[in-house]
Enzyme design. Structure first.
Site, PDB file in Angstrom:
ATOM      1  N   TYR A  36       3.066 -18.609  20.888  1.00 29.70           N
ATOM      2  CA  TYR A  36       3.040 -17.649  20.193  1.00 29.70           C
ATOM      3  C   TYR A  36       1.732 -16.683  20.580  1.00 29.70           C
ATOM      4  O   TYR A  36       0.700 -17.130  21.081  1.00 29.70           O
ATOM      5  CB  TYR A  36       3.154 -17.490  18.615  1.00 29.70           C
ATOM      6  CG  TYR A  36       1.927 -18.061  17.891  1.00 29.70           C
ATOM      7  CD1 TYR A  36       0.890 -17.212  17.524  1.00 29.70           C
ATOM      8  CD2 TYR A  36       1.547 -19.152  17.666  1.00 29.70           C
ATOM      9  CE1 TYR A  36      -0.138 -17.407  16.527  1.00 29.70           C
ATOM     10  CE2 TYR A  36       0.587 -19.610  16.994  1.00 29.70           C
ATOM     11  CZ  TYR A  36      -0.338 -18.743  16.438  1.00 29.70           C
ATOM     12  OH  TYR A  36      -1.439 -19.146  15.516  1.00 29.70           O
ATOM     13  N   CYS A  37       1.772 -15.401  19.902  1.00 27.66           N
ATOM     14  CA  CYS A  37       0.623 -14.541  20.512  1.00 27.66           C
ATOM     15  C   CYS A  37       0.479 -13.486  19.307  1.00 27.66           C
ATOM     16  O   CYS A  37       0.923 -13.774  18.415  1.00 27.66           O
ATOM     17  CB  CYS A  37       0.578 -13.743  21.769  1.00 27.66           C
ATOM     18  SG  CYS A  37       1.849 -12.731  22.003  1.00 27.66           S
ATOM     19  N   ARG A  38       0.003 -12.148  19.441  1.00 30.22           N
ATOM     20  CA  ARG A  38       0.188 -11.337  18.567  1.00 30.22           C
ATOM     21  C   ARG A  38       1.613 -10.696  18.303  1.00 30.22           C
ATOM     22  O   ARG A  38       2.085 -10.590  17.323  1.00 30.22           O
ATOM     23  CB  ARG A  38      -0.889 -10.172  18.748  1.00 30.22           C
ATOM     24  CG  ARG A  38      -0.742  -9.152  17.578  1.00 30.22           C
ATOM     25  CD  ARG A  38      -1.921  -8.024  17.916  1.00 30.22           C
ATOM     26  NE  ARG A  38      -1.677  -7.263  19.191  1.00 30.22           N
ATOM     27  CZ  ARG A  38      -0.728  -6.295  19.268  1.00 30.22           C
ATOM     28  NH1 ARG A  38      -0.025  -5.954  18.293  1.00 30.22           N
ATOM     29  NH2 ARG A  38      -0.568  -5.790  20.486  1.00 30.22           N
ATOM     30  N   GLY A  90       4.192 -11.015  21.033  1.00 29.76           N
ATOM     31  CA  GLY A  90       5.186 -11.598  22.120  1.00 29.76           C
ATOM     32  C   GLY A  90       5.192 -11.646  23.377  1.00 29.76           C
ATOM     33  O   GLY A  90       5.924 -12.070  24.316  1.00 29.76           O
ATOM     34  N   ILE A 124       2.673 -13.357  15.853  1.00 30.71           N
ATOM     35  CA  ILE A 124       2.333 -13.711  14.493  1.00 30.71           C
ATOM     36  C   ILE A 124       2.398 -12.378  13.733  1.00 30.71           C
ATOM     37  O   ILE A 124       2.640 -12.638  12.608  1.00 30.71           O
ATOM     38  CB  ILE A 124       0.754 -14.366  14.663  1.00 30.71           C
ATOM     39  CG1 ILE A 124       0.653 -15.005  13.017  1.00 30.71           C
ATOM     40  CG2 ILE A 124      -0.332 -13.182  14.840  1.00 30.71           C
ATOM     41  CD1 ILE A 124      -0.574 -15.765  13.231  1.00 30.71           C
TER      42      ILE A 124
END
Length: 127
Positions: free
Chosen positions: A86-88, A90, A114
């Protein structure tokens, strides 16, 4: 000669644009959450360390997507392990999933960012 260059340019465009179309295993955040609860998985946060310090998913390890290619094999040596990325929002997680799969990792799943995670986050406690 011009004709040959034109043909080569067309072939490069056609095959160059399709050669790196790695199929990403995209799962929902709910599916990722259930995998985290039921399986022994690696949760990989590919944001910057500053973003990670603002809050992260429990048990996540942080490797910035820009450093992933050079650090992945050292920090995640088992290429058969399930990795949830995951990242901020996508975008970087998709890029990271492709990098990992190109490095030979077999079980990589992108579950987005996230910023839409509803299952709680941890506060950074420092090193």
């Amino acid at each position: 000669m011009k004709r040959l260059l034109l043909i080569m340019s067309i072939l490069f465009f056609l095959f160059g644009c399709t050669a790196n179309k790695t199929k990403i295993n995209q799962i929902t955040q709910e599916e990722a959450y259930h995998k985290m609860k039921k399986e022994n998985v690696i949760i990989l946060d590919v944001r910057t360390s500053e973003e990670y310090q603002s809050g992260y998913i429990k048990n996540a390890i942080n490797i910035n997507v820009d450093d992933l290619e050079k650090l992945a094999e050292k920090q995640i040596p088992d290429k058969n392990k399930t990795i949830l990325v995951y990242c901020r929002s996508g975008n970087r997680s998709k890029r990271a999933a492709i990098i990992l799969m190109n490095l030979g990792y077999k079980n990589v799943y992108d579950f987005g960012g996230i910023n839409t995670w509803t299952y709680g986050i941890e506060n950074y406690k420092g090193d």
